[in-house]
Structure formats: structure tokens, C-alpha cells
Design an enzyme around this catalytic site. Structure first.
Site, mmCIF file in Angstrom:
data_model
loop_
_atom_site.group_PDB
_atom_site.id
_atom_site.type_symbol
_atom_site.label_atom_id
_atom_site.label_comp_id
_atom_site.label_asym_id
_atom_site.label_seq_id
_atom_site.Cartn_x
_atom_site.Cartn_y
_atom_site.Cartn_z
ATOM 1 C CB THR A 94 -5.884 -8.497 3.419
ATOM 2 O OG1 THR A 94 -7.083 -8.593 3.073
ATOM 3 C CG2 THR A 94 -5.118 -8.920 1.768
ATOM 4 N NE ARG A 144 -7.657 9.349 7.763
ATOM 5 C CZ ARG A 144 -7.264 10.359 8.504
ATOM 6 N NH1 ARG A 144 -6.261 10.222 9.257
ATOM 7 N NH2 ARG A 144 -7.707 11.506 8.196
ATOM 8 C CB ILE A 145 -2.066 3.869 7.172
ATOM 9 C CG1 ILE A 145 -1.102 4.044 6.006
ATOM 10 C CG2 ILE A 145 -2.077 2.439 7.787
ATOM 11 C CD1 ILE A 145 -1.011 2.974 4.795
ATOM 12 C CB THR A 158 -3.411 -5.230 8.485
ATOM 13 O OG1 THR A 158 -4.125 -3.949 8.512
ATOM 14 C CG2 THR A 158 -3.833 -6.119 9.719
ATOM 15 C CD GLN A 172 -1.974 -7.026 2.437
ATOM 16 O OE1 GLN A 172 -2.169 -7.073 1.188
ATOM 17 N NE2 GLN A 172 -2.050 -8.118 3.104
ATOM 18 C CD GLU A 201 -3.867 -5.708 -6.844
ATOM 19 O OE1 GLU A 201 -3.870 -6.493 -7.898
ATOM 20 O OE2 GLU A 201 -4.817 -5.154 -6.336
HETATM 21 MO MO1 MOS Z 1 -5.647 -8.648 -7.273
HETATM 22 S S1 MOS Z 1 -4.464 -9.602 -8.873
HETATM 23 O O1 MOS Z 1 -6.619 -7.569 -8.400
HETATM 24 O O2 MOS Z 1 -6.502 -10.228 -6.578
#
Ligand code: MOS
Length: 694
Positions: free
Chosen positions: A466, A583-584, A589, A593, A660
């Protein structure tokens, strides 16, 4: 209000600090760890869904040149704890699901191990089994809580009466498919057992989570387990907790006289061993007045778990906070089946749980004759409907409006199946997105000054692809008020101070808050010019604001869909996500995501479907030839942008988690666009060509 950090490095698109090592192949992943006299493990998996192992013929495998040891339930070392049945590897003759470990071969090379494993003859006493999720089962049960600790059911007001008297209602059942996590790097564990204890080079989202879980299984003091994971090629939740293969590698390392044991699961093995997203069946009922104001929302979910260990996906939880309605009900019911244990997969809960309701909102918009964006705006709550608390920031409406502007929504003719381009029917759709801004206590950071104005920042965080190496360095630099070049970050090792898992999109919030807190204490103590070797260590500071505010990220997903009128072929030429996530930290990156999540949402909408064969208990499409994942050729013009959101209540960085939210709502936007294109409402994922054929 937590005292905000003055952003200098934060907000810049610093290139990945580990980027060069990764693209030149010098970043060492778990399996690549150079170790003397390594051995290789290949597991043997059950070929029945339930029963007992009656005999294992190990002689042929053992006789093979290069085989170091063969393990079965008969001779495997005993574990100190078998409380977690998923991790009770080779401790009994019982088979609880197809694909469970029933043996393993350890050899000098991976080829010999694999060949020897294929020579193991396993005999079974097979018993009846049940692997089929259906909403009409008579054995569904209510779990105590849903993941991780939400109430199973909620009931506010009188939903039935409100539905009865509503001018307009939607009452439909939606389903999402079983899906398997397939990070680029398969699950890998390298185990070394010697007088110091157990060392694991593990592909994991949390080195301390692995240590804490695995130590009692082997009866070891946690200090005698060391877990190392500097680079991880994706996890999506499947590496959030150790699965059975970690224990198998540890067991094997006990019988190799100190030689390291290397285990990398194959793609096919991953389909039964590292968790998966449960299929869901969701009944959604909406009641509204003729202007589209919701009077009732009910979201009742049926999903599966395994008989050996419960995992209850929190599918209906986002419904509790999403829209204003005086009457609201949510429920979760589980079927315990003879299947592998489901687990986390990118946005467990929100991802499947926003599909049913966000398609239902589109259906309500059609029923009311109201634009689907306007319908959502009309149902915007003033405070969190569930807790009654104000939101620390809630910019769903801003995301919808900005997305509408960028996507050209005002040119949209709401009539379904009205736009044609050659043989293609063309439509557009929208859905809301949300994800909680989680924050956990329990991380510790250590900051030490070196010579020449440099600082070493140590925390056992994880970079699962990430960008943590980069973003935590940016945060540490701003926290110490030094350039990023002055910071030496150390992460990915349980010998470093304790850190929470890279899960629930909470990594940066937890670790960043901790680093900022420690940096402030360091500066308070040592001032702007600390002596070489000055050091401060401390825990995640409390954030009292988390008691006073509901904290969630929001977003709006837009999609254009083309469905071929003759073949039903479905394409998604355009996706736009607009997010409000505080804030980013690093735009480069962050964008990665978001569009990664949106691509995974496209994949969920059109492709990903683990097909459970009821007559064998086997996921029959357990490889990349048959389990389809969106590739570059499936992705069209995809973009993600964000609002400039200032939220002083979250943490010193002012950031919400972003790992997510990109997947949440993406599949609903595509399903809604497919309806707009064709007039055919698809309520079951994945959306395949046959749905559009007469
Ligand atoms: Mo994420 S599914 O909480 O690693």
C-alpha cells in the site's frame, strides 16, 4: 480536537521509497529469504469434505531421494493449544472441509516435496456433508456478534408498520458471490525452530498479530517467536491473521533439526486455506413517501460460516448509518457448513453489504421517478442514525455532486434502454460508498536521534504493497519537523515495538497517530537540537473525540456500462470514484489504493465467483484459468479523485483510512448502470452475459 500536524511532506506525491528495490528485484519477500540448508514443504490436502483419515501410506514418499520427513496426524508434533480449530493442524484424524491439511512432505527441493506429496495414499471414512448456502435452511442461527464486535441485529422504530403504510416500497433479494482473495504474492511462511525459539519470515499484514496468535499454539512465550515481513505482495485481509499453513510450517520446522522450512502455497491451495468472502443473500426492504423520503429500511442477511470456526461477516452494518429513516432493522443469520473458514476480504461487511441496499436505492429512485443522486441527497441524515452522534465529517453529498459534475450526469436521460451506440446499449449508474474510520489503541513507536540530525523511527507496522514505507516516513518527517531524507523508518519485524495489524483501513491512522504522539513527546523532552542517542518510546495516544463523533469516510461511485444487444457482452468503459476521506497523505499512493479498490469492485461485479460444487464440497474453479479477475483489458477509463476534506477530530494527520473504501459501492454502480443500459435489473453477482439474453 487533536492538535493537527502542520503538513509539509504530508500531501506530496513522494515516490515509493521501496520502489527501486521492488522493481529491481532486491526487495526480499518471505520465500526469497536466503537461508543455508533450507528445506521445502509441500502439503497434502483432504479430498473429502467431511470424515476421518483411516490410513496414510507414507512409505513410497519416505523412500524418495531428498525427502527429509513426512508428517501426518499420527506423527506430527503435538500443539500446546488446539482451541482455534483452524490452526489445530495435523492433531487428529478428522476432516472438516475439503482441502484441509492431512499431511505434508519436507524435502531438499520443492520439486521433490511436491512429487512425494503426490505419492501419499490417503484413505478416508467419508461422512455426509453439507456445503450449500440457502436462505430457506431451517438451521440458520444468529451469531453473538458480527465481525469484529458489532451487534448481530438492530431494530429501531416499527419497520413493519412503516412498510405497510409507505406510498412506495421496494422488497427484493440480492446476492453476492463467494470470492477468494488472490494477492499477487501467495501466502508464504519460512519457519526456523532452534534454541532461540521460532522465527518466521511470513507474508503477513501484521507481524505482532502472527506472534500473538501463533505463540500459544506452540506453547511458546511470545518473546520466543519472531516474525519478519519487510515486504508483502498484497493481502486484502487474507493475511490479516495467520492461517493453518503458518502452523504447518512451524510444526515442520520442529522435525528438521534446525533446518529452515520454506512453504509457499500454490494458487490452487489458497482456494481452501486462507479464508474467503462468504456468499451473501440479502433481503432489502425500503419504504418511502412519494417524494422519496425513507420511512423504513430493513436489511436481513443470510451468509455462511464453517463448522469448525465462526466468522460472521458484518454485512448489514453500513445500512445502520447510511440514510435517515425513522424505522430501521438489520439482521445477520449464519449457516454453519462443512466448508473452509471464511474471513476478511477487502471491506468485509461494507463491500457485499452496500451492494443490496445501493441497488435497492436505485430501484426506489425508479419507482419514485426521482434522480438516484437526488434520492440519496433527500435521505441524508443530520446525525448518525445509529448512535445519534454528529459525524466528525460527512461529505457524501459533496462526493455525489462533484461526481455528477465530472461524470456529466446532467446529460443523462433517466429512461432505461434509451441509448444505443451501434449494437451496444449504453447506461450510467451511481452508488454511494462508505467505510468506518477505525482507530485502535495498542501500537508503540520508538524514536531515536542519530548523528547529523537524523532520526530512526521504529514501529512493527506492515507495508502490504500500500505504500506504508513511504507514507509513514512522510508522517514521521512532519511530526519531527525534518525533511523525509532525515528519517530512517524501520517496520515489518516483531522485534520492533508492537503495532496493530494492517487491517480495517486503520494502519496509517493507528501507526501515524502513535508516531506523532511520540515525536511530540520527544521534542518536548529534547527540544529542537537533541543530542545523538536521545530516545523516546510511547503508545498510541487516546482520542477523546472518538466518543463524541461518528467517524466514517464516504464516497460516490459512478460507472458507464455497455451491454451488447445481441450477445449480452458487458463492458465498463468508464468508472469514476469521488471520495471524502480527510487529508490525503500521499496522492500517488492514495490514487493507487482507490483505483485498485474500484478495479476489484469491477471484478466483483463482472467476474469473481468461487463455484462451490455441492456434490464434492470443492471450489471447482480454483485457479486463474477459471476464477476470473479483472485485468487491464477489462478496465476502461478509470479515475479516482477526492474532496478537500478537513476533519480535525480524527487524528493529528486529519486522515481517514483509504485501503478499502474504493471497492465499496463499485459493484452496485455497475449493476445500476447495467439496468439503465438495458432495462434488465440484475440482483445477483456476478453480472454475466446470459442475464441480458431473452
Ligand atoms: Mo482488510 S479485509 O481489513 O485487511
Amino acid at each position: 480536537m487533536t492538535e493537527p500536524l502542520r503538513p509539509r511532506a504530508i500531501g506530496t506525491s513522494l515516490a515509493r521509497l521501496d520502489g527501486r528495490a521492488k522493481v529491481t528485484g532486491t526487495a526480499i519477500y518471505a520465500f526469497e529469504q536466503p537461508l543455508e540448508r533450507a528445506t521445502y514443504l509441500h502439503p497434502v490436502q483432504a479430498t473429502i469434505a467431511r470424515g476421518r483419515v483411516t490410513a496414510v501410506d507414507t512409505a513410497t514418499a519416505e523412500a524418495l531421494d531428498g525427502v527429509v520427513a513426512v508428517l501426518t496426524h499420527v506423527n506430527a508434533p503435538r500443539l500446546a493449544s488446539t482451541d482455534d480449530a483452524e490452526l489445530a493442524v495435523l492433531q487428529s484424524d478428522e476432516v472438516a472441509f475439503r482441502g484441509q491439511f492431512v499431511g505434508a512432505v519436507i524435502a531438499d527441493t520443492p520439486e521433490v516435496a511436491r512429487h512425494a506429496a503426490s505419492l501419499m495414499g490417503v484413505s478416508y471414512d467419508e461422512q455426509p456433508y453439507d456445503v450449500q448456502l440457502r436462505a430457506d435452511r431451517d438451521d440458520l442461527y444468529a451469531p453473538e456478534v458480527v465481525n469484529p464486535s458489532f451487534p448481530t441485529d438492530t431494530d429501531d422504530g416499527d419497520v413493519d408498520a412503516a412498510l405497510e403504510s409507505a406510498a412506495l416500497t421496494v422488497d427484493q433479494t440480492y446476492s453476492t458471490a463467494m470470492q477468494h482473495n488472490n494477492p499477487m504474492e501467495p501466502h508464504t511462511t519460512v519457519a526456523i525452530w532452534n534454541d532461540d525459539g521460532l522465527t518466521l519470515y511470513d507474508s503477513t499484514q501484521g507481524v505482532h498479530a502472527v506472534r500473538t496468535t501463533v505463540a500459544p499454539v506452540f506453547g511458546l512465550d511470545p518473546e520466543r517467536v519472531r516474525v519478519i515481513a519487510p515486504h508483502v505482495g498484497g493481502g486484502f485481509g487474507s493475511k490479516g491473521m495467520p492461517h493453518a499453513h503458518v502452523v504447518l510450517a512451524g510444526l515442520a520446522a520442529q522435525v528438521t533439526s534446525g533446518r529452515p522450512v520454506k512453504l509457499a502455497l500454490t494458487r490452487q491451495q489458497m482456494f481452501s486455506l486462507v479464508g474467503y468472502r462468504t456468499p451473501t443473500i440479502q433481503r432489502v426492504r425500503l419504504g418511502a413517501d412519494s417524494d422519496g423520503h425513507l420511512a423504513a429500511i430493513a436489511h436481513d442477511v443470510v451468509e455462511q460460516t464453517s463448522k469448525i470456526k465462526e466468522f460472521a461477516e458484518q454485512t448489514a452494518v453500513s445500512t445502520r448509518t447510511m440514510y435517515a429513516s425513522p424505522n430501521r432493522r438489520t439482521s445477520h443469520r449464519l449457516a454453519a457448513l462443512d466448508v473452509p473458514v471464511p474471513s476478511w476480504m477487502r471491506a468485509p461487511g461494507e463491500c457485499p453489504g452496500m451492494f443490496g441496499p445501493e441497488v435497492a436505492m436505485d430501484e426506489l429512485a425508479v419507482a419514485c421517478g426521482i434522480d438516484p443522486i437526488e434520492l440519496r441527497v433527500r435521505n441524508e441524515p443530520a446525525t448518525d442514525p445509529e448512535s445519534g452522534l454528529p459525524y466528525s465529517s460527512r461529505n457524501l453529498v459533496g462526493c455525489l455532486r462533484e461526481g455528477a459534475r465530472r461524470f456529466g450526469w446532467d446529460r443523462r436521460d433517466p429512461t432505461p434502454a434509451a441509448r444505443r451506440d451501434g449494437g451496444w446499449l449504453v447506461g450510467t449508474g451511481v452508488a454511494s460508498s462508505t467505510y468506518p474510520a477505525y482507530r485502535q489503541p495498542g501500537s508503540v513507536a520508538n524514536i531515536r536521534s542519530g548523528p547529523d540530525g537524523r532520526f530512526t523511527v521504529r514501529i512493527g507496522a506492515a507495508d502490504i504493497g500500500t505504500g506504508t514505507w513511504t507514507t509513514l516516513t512522510q508522517i514521521a518527517a512532519d511530526a519531527l519537523d525534518v525533511p523525509v531524507e532525515a528519517v530512517d523508518l524501520q517496520i515489518g519485524d516483531s522485534a520492533l515495538p508492537m503495532a496493530t495489524v494492517a487491517g480495517g483501513s486503520s494502519g496509517i491512522s493507528n501507526w501515524g497517530s502513535t508516531i506523532v504522539g511520540v515525536a511530540r513527546a520527544f521534542r518536548d523532552k529534547y527540544g529542537p537540537d537533541p543530542a545523538d542517542g536521545s530516545e523516546t518510546e510511547g503508545e498510541t495516544p487516546d482520542n477523546p473525540a472518538s466518543e463524541r463523533f461518528a467517524m466514517h469516510a464516504f464516497g460516490a461511485q459512478f460507472a458507464e456500462v455497455r451491454v451488447h444487444a445481441d450477445t449480452g457482452e458487458i463492458r465498463v468503459p468508464r468508472q469514476l470514484g469521488v471520495f471524502a476521506v480527510g487529508r490525503i497523505i500521499n496522492p500517488r499512493t492514495a490514487r493507487s489504493q482507490f483505483i485498485g479498490g474500484m478495479t476489484m469492485g469491477l471484478s466483483m461485479a463482472l467476474h469473481e465467483h468461487s463455484v462451490m460444487d455441492p456434490s464434492s464440497g470443492h471450489v471447482v474453479n480454483h485457479d486463474f484459468a477459471e476464477y476470473h479477475i479483472a485485468t487491464n483489458a477489462d478496465v476502461g477509463d478509470i479515475d479516482a479523485v477526492w474532496l478537500d476534506e478537513h476533519d480535525p477530530h480524527l487524528n493529528p494527520m486529519g486522515s481517514k483510512g483509504i485501503g478499502e473504501i474504493g471497492i465499496v459501492g463499485a459493484a452496485a454502480a455497475i449493476a445500476n448502470a447495467a439496468y439503465h443500459a438495458t432495462g434488465t435489473r440484475v440482483r445477483d453477482l456476478p453480472i454475466t452475459a446470459d442475464r441480458f439474453l431473452p
